[in-house]
Design an enzyme around this catalytic site. Structure first.
Site, PDB file in Angstrom:
ATOM      1  N   ASP A 146       0.844  -1.193   0.000  1.00 45.71           N
ATOM      2  CA  ASP A 146       0.000   0.000   0.000  1.00 45.71           C
ATOM      3  C   ASP A 146       0.878   1.242   0.000  1.00 45.71           C
ATOM      4  OD1 ASP A 146      -2.505   1.248  -0.049  1.00 45.71           O
ATOM      5  OD2 ASP A 146      -2.483   1.561   2.120  1.00 45.71           O
ATOM      6  N   HIS A 153      -3.654  13.980   1.141  1.00 45.79           N
ATOM      7  CA  HIS A 153      -3.884  13.055   2.269  1.00 45.79           C
ATOM      8  C   HIS A 153      -2.688  13.065   3.220  1.00 45.79           C
ATOM      9  CE1 HIS A 153      -5.010   9.473   4.537  1.00 45.79           C
ATOM     10  NE2 HIS A 153      -3.843   8.922   4.227  1.00 45.79           N
ATOM     11  N   GLU A 219     -10.369   3.911   4.067  1.00 47.77           N
ATOM     12  CA  GLU A 219      -9.563   4.740   3.166  1.00 47.77           C
ATOM     13  C   GLU A 219      -9.988   4.440   1.735  1.00 47.77           C
ATOM     14  OE1 GLU A 219      -5.349   4.232   4.028  1.00 47.77           O
ATOM     15  OE2 GLU A 219      -5.469   5.670   5.674  1.00 47.77           O
ATOM     16  N   GLU A 221      -9.309   4.153  -1.907  1.00 51.57           N
ATOM     17  CA  GLU A 221      -8.096   3.993  -2.719  1.00 51.57           C
ATOM     18  C   GLU A 221      -8.421   3.288  -4.030  1.00 51.57           C
ATOM     19  OE1 GLU A 221      -4.635   2.425  -0.767  1.00 51.57           O
ATOM     20  OE2 GLU A 221      -5.200   3.218   1.203  1.00 51.57           O
ATOM     21  N   ASP A 253      -8.881   0.473   2.311  1.00 50.88           N
ATOM     22  CA  ASP A 253      -7.835   0.135   3.284  1.00 50.88           C
ATOM     23  C   ASP A 253      -8.356   0.506   4.670  1.00 50.88           C
ATOM     24  OD1 ASP A 253      -5.447  -0.354   4.600  1.00 50.88           O
ATOM     25  OD2 ASP A 253      -4.552   1.554   4.009  1.00 50.88           O
ATOM     26  N   ARG A 257      -7.356   3.940  13.575  1.00 52.56           N
ATOM     27  CA  ARG A 257      -6.485   5.112  13.776  1.00 52.56           C
ATOM     28  C   ARG A 257      -5.822   5.136  15.143  1.00 52.56           C
ATOM     29  NH1 ARG A 257      -5.595   6.113   8.638  1.00 52.56           N
ATOM     30  NH2 ARG A 257      -7.485   6.661   7.501  1.00 52.56           N
ATOM     31  N   GLN A 260      -3.048   2.756  15.001  1.00 55.74           N
ATOM     32  CA  GLN A 260      -2.040   3.293  14.075  1.00 55.74           C
ATOM     33  C   GLN A 260      -1.180   4.352  14.757  1.00 55.74           C
ATOM     34  OE1 GLN A 260      -3.783   4.979  10.524  1.00 55.74           O
ATOM     35  NE2 GLN A 260      -1.811   5.430   9.567  1.00 55.74           N
ATOM     36  N   LYS A 273      -3.766  -1.879  10.124  1.00 51.34           N
ATOM     37  CA  LYS A 273      -4.181  -2.005   8.726  1.00 51.34           C
ATOM     38  C   LYS A 273      -4.356  -3.447   8.279  1.00 51.34           C
ATOM     39  CE  LYS A 273      -3.154   2.393   7.380  1.00 51.34           C
ATOM     40  NZ  LYS A 273      -3.979   3.253   6.528  1.00 51.34           N
ATOM     41  N   THR A 277      -8.579  -5.687   4.141  1.00 55.33           N
ATOM     42  CA  THR A 277      -8.545  -4.754   3.017  1.00 55.33           C
ATOM     43  C   THR A 277      -9.579  -5.270   2.021  1.00 55.33           C
ATOM     44  OG1 THR A 277      -6.161  -4.498   3.322  1.00 55.33           O
ATOM     45  CG2 THR A 277      -7.073  -3.696   1.240  1.00 55.33           C
ATOM     46  N   GLU A 394      -9.957  12.601   7.951  1.00 51.63           N
ATOM     47  CA  GLU A 394      -9.749  13.896   7.306  1.00 51.63           C
ATOM     48  C   GLU A 394     -11.056  14.682   7.175  1.00 51.63           C
ATOM     49  OE1 GLU A 394      -6.995  13.682   3.685  1.00 51.63           O
ATOM     50  OE2 GLU A 394      -7.527  11.600   4.068  1.00 51.63           O
TER      51      GLU A 394
END
Ligand code: MN
Length: 463
Positions: A146, A153, A219, A221, A253, A257, A260, A273, A277, A394
């Site tokens: 990834d 971002h 996420e 992607e 993904d 958080r 993370q 993560k 996925t 975000e």
């Protein structure tokens, strides 16, 4: 070599599969993405094995039946195993893929009777979507990497995690990435269990807590499926990079958080993560995407230019993809009340700082061997505006490093999203379904799309 636009992209081409002519379908005859499917309730005389399909309108083309009926002869060798099942498609050459695309477009165009006139074959080989479910072959995805290719971002998230130092000095020189887990790449529609783990201490210097993730996120992607690989010790040049990509899909993904934040330094994401996925079922080929190419994002004055191994005229002129990408969400309450999912985000894949060709060239420059079926994630696709941010971390964050003057709020300053039921979200709740969509539109061409990438969050296991 860039792909050329030919008669298979002709917007006036229509199919005798009527649903493929609907202007809103993701799957007109100009698209023809590969997938795997199985029948939901096979009759006694039908095969229950998963098989290689091509999606066309509201139908699935059973490629094996066409091949056995010798309708692909001349395009590919009858005994060529690359089109026997989905797993083998990444091993096909660019020429074979092109030949199959040409032949399928011919067979299914209104101008051809070769297949349409055979009632038995049409019935057996063209199956309504209502009878089918998409599958992902076990072992199809080899390795998974990834990336982090959106500057927007990277700057947004960097501003939250490191307000004084949002963008690390390597960002504009190398496509940042990490190796993920292929074992937990799942097909669209697979429920995703909220992970459990260690969470960042509430205050600096404090002790971590342990339990279900509290800051669960998605996420948005794009994924690229690697076609031909490279030998260990060799590399793939930027000029050849796109010949090593079979096509693109949507990719979620899923990200914890709080896990993370606690674990990502110094070696990058790990348990935040690698629990799941999700990928969409269809691989839209590089050839189908040819009309929707655009220049790589232009670098701001003062930004470094990429080193020669990641730079070429073709990449500058057409290394990007103009793909509109959306995130939709529905909560359990919304579904109970019959309320449609709400759109949270609309962005575009052309807003990426690094192109897939650059990611392939960089990934292999040290001699790392890419292999057929490997999956590359692009990194979260975020644009310069708040409504084009591709992750909830975000979207709900009140900072905006791209406004004038920039606003870089501390990570905790958030405005929740309000759903039509009045429910509020700063991150995902159990029962939330995240739906990614993607499509390409350009004057003079048929719209093509990627279908959907779905996943419902289920409660964490008890600890
Ligand atoms: Mn990611």
């Amino acid at each position: 070599m860039p792909y050329t636009i030919d008669e298979t992209h002709d917007p006036s081409l229509e199919s005798w599969v009527e649903s493929a002519n609907d202007p809103n379908t993701d799957f007109p005859i100009q698209n023809l993405p590969f997938c795997e499917f199985e029948l939901i309730d096979p009759r006694d005389d039908e095969d229950e094995r998963p098989r290689l399909g091509i999606r066309l309108g509201d139908s699935f083309i059973d490629v094996e039946i066409l091949r056995e009926a010798r309708l692909l002869d001349g395009a590919i060798d009858h005994d060529e195993i690359h089109f026997w099942n989905f797993h083998n498609v990444p091993y096909a050459s660019r020429e074979e893929l092109s030949a199959v695309r040409q032949r399928i477009a011919q067979l299914f165009s209104t101008a051809s009777d070769a297949l349409r006139s055979n009632e038995w074959l049409t019935k057996a080989g063209v199956i309504p979507a209502s009878r089918v479910r998409n599958t992902l072959p076990e072992g199809m995805i080899g390795d998974y990497t990834d990336f982090y290719a959106s500057l927007y971002h990277a700057t947004n998230v960097g501003s939250m995690f490191r307000p004084d130092n949002p963008l690390l000095p390597n960002y504009k020189h190398i496509p940042i990435g990490y190796h993920g887990r292929a074992s937990s790449v799942v097909a669209s529609g697979t429920p995703v269990r909220r992970p459990v783990g260690q969470q960042a201490p509430a205050e600096e210097g404090g002790s971590p807590s342990f339990g279900p993730c509290k800051l669960f996120d998605y996420e948005l992607e794009m994924g690229a499926i690697i076609a031909r690989g490279n030998e260990l010790g060799e590399s793939i040049s930027i000029a050849d990079a796109e010949d090593h990509i079979l096509g693109l899909c949507l990719l979620n993904d899923w990200s914890a958080r709080d896990l993370q934040k606690w674990e990502y330094q110094p070696l990058g994401p790990f348990l935040a993560k690698n629990f799941a996925t999700t990928v969409s079922p269809y691989i839209v080929t590089m050839e189908a995407l040819a009309p929707f190419r655009c220049p790589a994002q232009e670098r701001a004055a003062g930004d470094p230019q990429p080193l020669p191994y990641m730079d070429s005229d073709d990449n500058r002129a057409s290394g990007g993809f103009d793909i509109t990408l959306e995130v939709h969400l529905s909560s359990q309450q919304m579904r109970d009340k019959g309320i449609d999912p709400v759109r949270l985000t609309r962005g575009n894949f052309k807003d990426m700082y690094w192109t897939f060709a650059q990611m392939v060239a960089h990934h292999s420059v040290n001699g790392c061997n890419l292999q057929p079926g490997d999956l590359l994630g692009s990194g979260t696709v975020s644009g310069p505006t708040r409504d084009s941010r591709g992750a909830m971390i975000e979207l709900t964050w009140d900072g905006d490093p791209f406004s004038d003057p920039p606003v870089v709020a501390p990570g905790t300053q958030r405005t929740p999203i309000t759903l039509p039921t009045g429910e509020e979200r700063k991150f995902l709740a159990d029962g939330d379904e995240v739906i990614l969509k993607g499509y390409c539109e350009r004057d003079g061409y048929r719209r093509i799309g990627f279908g959907e990438c779905r996943g419902i969050v289920t409660p964490a296991r008890s600890v």
